[in-house]
Structures are given as structure tokens and as C-alpha cells.
Design a protein around this motif. Sequence first.
Motif, mmCIF file in Angstrom:
data_model
loop_
_atom_site.group_PDB
_atom_site.id
_atom_site.type_symbol
_atom_site.label_atom_id
_atom_site.label_comp_id
_atom_site.label_asym_id
_atom_site.label_seq_id
_atom_site.Cartn_x
_atom_site.Cartn_y
_atom_site.Cartn_z
ATOM 1 N N GLN A 41 0.794 -1.229 0.000
ATOM 2 C CA GLN A 41 0.000 0.000 0.000
ATOM 3 C C GLN A 41 0.826 1.279 0.000
ATOM 4 O OE1 GLN A 41 -2.692 -0.523 3.315
ATOM 5 N NE2 GLN A 41 -4.006 -1.916 2.170
ATOM 6 N N ASP A 42 2.098 1.213 -0.430
ATOM 7 C CA ASP A 42 2.840 2.457 -0.586
ATOM 8 C C ASP A 42 2.270 3.236 -1.777
ATOM 9 O OD1 ASP A 42 5.085 2.011 -3.048
ATOM 10 O OD2 ASP A 42 4.222 0.202 -2.147
ATOM 11 N N ASN A 43 2.488 4.519 -1.799
ATOM 12 C CA ASN A 43 1.888 5.378 -2.824
ATOM 13 C C ASN A 43 2.251 4.962 -4.243
ATOM 14 O OD1 ASN A 43 0.495 6.956 -1.025
ATOM 15 N ND2 ASN A 43 1.343 8.895 -1.758
ATOM 16 N N TYR A 44 3.514 4.602 -4.448
ATOM 17 C CA TYR A 44 3.956 4.247 -5.804
ATOM 18 C C TYR A 44 3.199 3.030 -6.318
ATOM 19 C CZ TYR A 44 7.091 3.339 -9.732
ATOM 20 O OH TYR A 44 7.591 3.138 -10.994
ATOM 21 N N SER A 45 3.088 2.003 -5.482
ATOM 22 C CA SER A 45 2.395 0.780 -5.894
ATOM 23 C C SER A 45 0.908 1.035 -6.105
ATOM 24 C CB SER A 45 2.596 -0.320 -4.848
ATOM 25 O OG SER A 45 3.964 -0.611 -4.680
ATOM 26 N N VAL A 46 0.288 1.752 -5.181
ATOM 27 C CA VAL A 46 -1.141 2.042 -5.301
ATOM 28 C C VAL A 46 -1.423 2.815 -6.579
ATOM 29 C CG1 VAL A 46 -3.054 3.355 -4.311
ATOM 30 C CG2 VAL A 46 -1.611 1.946 -2.827
ATOM 31 N N ASN A 47 -0.611 3.815 -6.882
ATOM 32 C CA ASN A 47 -0.848 4.612 -8.075
ATOM 33 C C ASN A 47 -0.582 3.833 -9.357
ATOM 34 O OD1 ASN A 47 -1.834 7.016 -6.966
ATOM 35 N ND2 ASN A 47 0.222 7.696 -6.437
ATOM 36 N N THR A 48 0.298 2.839 -9.295
ATOM 37 C CA THR A 48 0.493 1.973 -10.452
ATOM 38 C C THR A 48 -0.744 1.110 -10.679
ATOM 39 O OG1 THR A 48 2.873 1.910 -10.040
ATOM 40 C CG2 THR A 48 1.976 0.209 -11.481
ATOM 41 N N VAL A 49 -1.321 0.596 -9.605
ATOM 42 C CA VAL A 49 -2.556 -0.182 -9.710
ATOM 43 C C VAL A 49 -3.678 0.666 -10.316
ATOM 44 C CG1 VAL A 49 -4.402 -1.234 -8.320
ATOM 45 C CG2 VAL A 49 -2.002 -1.805 -7.858
ATOM 46 N N LEU A 50 -3.698 1.952 -9.998
ATOM 47 C CA LEU A 50 -4.784 2.836 -10.434
ATOM 48 C C LEU A 50 -4.618 3.353 -11.870
ATOM 49 C CD1 LEU A 50 -5.231 4.991 -7.193
ATOM 50 C CD2 LEU A 50 -6.755 3.183 -8.030
ATOM 51 N N LEU A 51 -3.493 3.075 -12.509
ATOM 52 C CA LEU A 51 -3.242 3.617 -13.852
ATOM 53 C C LEU A 51 -4.387 3.379 -14.848
ATOM 54 C CD1 LEU A 51 0.565 2.945 -14.434
ATOM 55 C CD2 LEU A 51 -0.568 5.157 -14.345
ATOM 56 N N PRO A 52 -4.952 2.164 -14.925
ATOM 57 C CA PRO A 52 -6.021 1.956 -15.917
ATOM 58 C C PRO A 52 -7.261 2.821 -15.696
ATOM 59 C CG PRO A 52 -5.129 -0.143 -15.195
ATOM 60 C CD PRO A 52 -4.579 0.904 -14.268
ATOM 61 N N TRP A 53 -7.456 3.295 -14.473
ATOM 62 C CA TRP A 53 -8.640 4.104 -14.176
ATOM 63 C C TRP A 53 -8.359 5.606 -14.256
ATOM 64 C CZ3 TRP A 53 -7.613 -0.625 -12.172
ATOM 65 C CH2 TRP A 53 -8.607 -1.591 -12.354
ATOM 66 N N ARG A 54 -7.120 5.958 -14.669
ATOM 67 C CA ARG A 54 -6.731 7.355 -14.887
ATOM 68 C C ARG A 54 -6.911 8.232 -13.651
ATOM 69 N NH1 ARG A 54 -5.441 8.647 -20.014
ATOM 70 N NH2 ARG A 54 -5.957 7.160 -21.654
ATOM 71 N N VAL A 55 -6.708 7.655 -12.475
ATOM 72 C CA VAL A 55 -6.708 8.434 -11.241
ATOM 73 C C VAL A 55 -5.450 8.089 -10.447
ATOM 74 C CG1 VAL A 55 -9.199 8.705 -11.042
ATOM 75 C CG2 VAL A 55 -8.096 6.689 -10.043
ATOM 76 N N SER A 56 -5.078 8.973 -9.551
ATOM 77 C CA SER A 56 -3.937 8.703 -8.671
ATOM 78 C C SER A 56 -4.306 9.090 -7.249
ATOM 79 C CB SER A 56 -2.694 9.483 -9.125
ATOM 80 O OG SER A 56 -2.942 10.876 -9.083
ATOM 81 N N LEU A 57 -3.612 8.494 -6.300
ATOM 82 C CA LEU A 57 -3.866 8.760 -4.888
ATOM 83 C C LEU A 57 -2.903 9.832 -4.395
ATOM 84 C CD1 LEU A 57 -5.344 7.978 -2.242
ATOM 85 C CD2 LEU A 57 -3.478 6.340 -1.844
ATOM 86 N N ASN A 58 -3.454 10.947 -3.961
ATOM 87 C CA ASN A 58 -2.651 11.993 -3.317
ATOM 88 C C ASN A 58 -2.728 11.780 -1.812
ATOM 89 O OD1 ASN A 58 -2.190 13.088 -5.811
ATOM 90 N ND2 ASN A 58 -3.726 14.693 -5.621
ATOM 91 N N SER A 59 -1.580 11.573 -1.196
ATOM 92 C CA SER A 59 -1.558 11.233 0.228
ATOM 93 C C SER A 59 -0.589 12.139 0.970
ATOM 94 C CB SER A 59 -1.140 9.769 0.402
ATOM 95 O OG SER A 59 -1.137 9.396 1.749
ATOM 96 N N LYS A 60 -0.988 12.588 2.169
ATOM 97 C CA LYS A 60 -0.136 13.472 2.954
ATOM 98 C C LYS A 60 -0.366 13.246 4.441
ATOM 99 C CE LYS A 60 0.946 18.377 3.738
ATOM 100 N NZ LYS A 60 0.636 19.777 3.362
ATOM 101 N N LYS A 61 0.736 13.278 5.210
ATOM 102 C CA LYS A 61 0.646 13.210 6.667
ATOM 103 C C LYS A 61 0.626 14.629 7.239
ATOM 104 C CE LYS A 61 2.948 8.759 7.364
ATOM 105 N NZ LYS A 61 4.080 8.053 8.015
ATOM 106 N N TYR A 62 -0.043 14.770 8.380
ATOM 107 C CA TYR A 62 -0.176 16.080 9.010
ATOM 108 C C TYR A 62 0.424 16.043 10.417
ATOM 109 C CZ TYR A 62 -3.083 17.176 5.064
ATOM 110 O OH TYR A 62 -3.518 17.384 3.774
ATOM 111 N N LYS A 63 1.248 17.039 10.702
ATOM 112 C CA LYS A 63 1.958 17.052 11.984
ATOM 113 C C LYS A 63 1.059 17.467 13.140
ATOM 114 C CE LYS A 63 6.584 17.762 10.087
ATOM 115 N NZ LYS A 63 6.994 16.392 10.412
ATOM 116 N N THR A 64 -0.037 18.169 12.841
ATOM 117 C CA THR A 64 -0.948 18.601 13.901
ATOM 118 C C THR A 64 -2.383 18.214 13.555
ATOM 119 O OG1 THR A 64 -1.414 20.785 12.944
ATOM 120 C CG2 THR A 64 0.543 20.588 14.361
ATOM 121 N N VAL A 65 -3.175 17.982 14.585
ATOM 122 C CA VAL A 65 -4.594 17.680 14.390
ATOM 123 C C VAL A 65 -5.306 18.872 13.750
ATOM 124 C CG1 VAL A 65 -6.770 17.249 15.591
ATOM 125 C CG2 VAL A 65 -4.713 15.982 16.246
ATOM 126 N N LYS A 66 -4.897 20.072 14.138
ATOM 127 C CA LYS A 66 -5.513 21.279 13.583
ATOM 128 C C LYS A 66 -5.359 21.325 12.075
ATOM 129 C CE LYS A 66 -5.470 26.339 13.925
ATOM 130 N NZ LYS A 66 -4.849 27.521 14.596
#
Length: 295
Positions: A41-66
Amino acid sequence: MLMQAINISTDTASIIQNSPIPFLIQLSKTGEGLSAGMLVQDNYSVNTVLLPWRVSLNSKKYKTVKAYLHEAKRLLSNNVLFMTSVHKPESNSRQTVVITEFHDDRFSILDPDCGLSRHRQYKYSEVEDMVFYSISTEKLINLITFKDGDEPVIGYLAPQSENQDKKSIYNKLIKQSKSALAVLEKSVKQIDFQNISEVTFIDKWLKPIVVDLRVAIEIWSLANHTDPNLIKYLAILETILLEIRSEITDKKKLNESKVFSFKMLIEKVLLLLVKSHIDTAPVYKWINLSKFQSN
């Protein structure tokens, strides 16, 4: 489920049968185990799986709850559904859920693991009422920051970039899988199963292959040619693995002949995985699949 929730018509079986998921094997970041199939489930692998559907996963961690809550509410106000990782108290683990709406200080959630059978393939419309619930902002904060130092994550789907060398991307994942199998093969040869006292090796190195990857390969085989011996030996290997795992847990002395057969079967499965499965990965099929989605 996120894809279905945003009206991309597909299901788990279709994704597996038209992507590299049954060919994905990855070393952990620490080099102390594997992940395979749907659990890569790393971003690179997930986005490779999604190639046929022409979408990509944008993922980001947040240092604060706010910062997390600000982005969550911003996305939802623009009707952008997103995934996030939450603590699962009953198993003391984490799982991914889809957040669909924010209203009256409550978040609406789709939980794909909400009591559904793992042996069935579901369409979103079938299970929407079963997997949908809402929680307060306070409860969500507790679930996303269960441990000190947890950085909550948001992931959402967006149109993918067209400027990609798809052949190179797919080939990189296949090479990664072969490298991971080579490490596993070396580890299997070195370990003394006869005197093994913990189930760590089985859980971290073997179960991802005989459970997670096997399930993906079985679903793949419903629509694609697959070596029947590979599926047969994986099923046998799972049975023996569970028996040996139980004996180790119960501190029983392992039967020498069973251990020998177990090790030989592992080596046979690893050989089949490379020669009759991963080496036959249909890279060109996946590239062509990426094209028909433009219609």
C-alpha cells in the motif's frame, strides 16, 4: 471502496484482475518481513494499480490535528471524499476508512471492514447501509492519534498525470517483487524450522505469500490464465503453515518429516511464483488497459 464511492464503476475483483496486485510483493522498510497483494500500500504501488482508471492517490501526513481537520473540512466542502487511517480497538491495529461528509460536528464514515465477509466480493451499492456510520470530531481525533507521535494521514483520488512511462512503471514493480522473493528464498534456506520457537518468521515472511498473495492470485485466475499448480501448492502450503504455527504457539516439538516437507513445498512455491507467475506478468495488457479508459 473509495473508487466506487466517487462513482468509478468497478469492484475489488475487477481491480485485481486488471492490475498488478496479484504480482506485488514488497520488503518492509526495515527488511524484516514482506507485504503482498492488496496489502502492498505504498503510494507508488497504489498509483500503479490505479493507472487503468486514470486516477492517482494523493496522500499526505499532518503534523498537527488542527492542520488535519482544516484539510479534511476543506476537501469535504468541495465534495472530495478521502481515506484516512484509524485505530481499531478490538484488534489493536490500524485500518483505512473513507470519510464522506462533515455536518454538525460529525464525520460520516464508510468502513469497508465493518463486519463484511472477506470471502465475498461486494459492490458499493450492496453494502452502503452496512458500512456507513458517523462519529464526532472528538472521537475521530482519538482514532487518528491513538499513539503519541501518530501523524494523521489523508488520501484522496485525483486525475493522474498523462506524462508517464507506463511500461517502465510496471516493470519496476515486477523487478521489486522478484527481489523480495529472492530475499525470502535466502531466508527460508537459512532458518532452522526444526528449532524455531516463535511465529514471527511465519507471520512476517510466509503468511503474506500464502494468504494475501494467494487470495489475489485466486481472484486473478478467474479471468486470467494461471498455473493451476501454483494455486494448488499455495493452498496446501497454507494448511501446513497453520498447523506448524499452532504447534510452535503450543510449544510442541515439530515433526521432522513435516518440517522437511514444509520447507521443500516453500521452495517449490517460490520457484513457481517466479517462473510461472511473475515472469509472465502481462505488462503490455496493463498498458493497453490504460488507453480504453479515455472513451
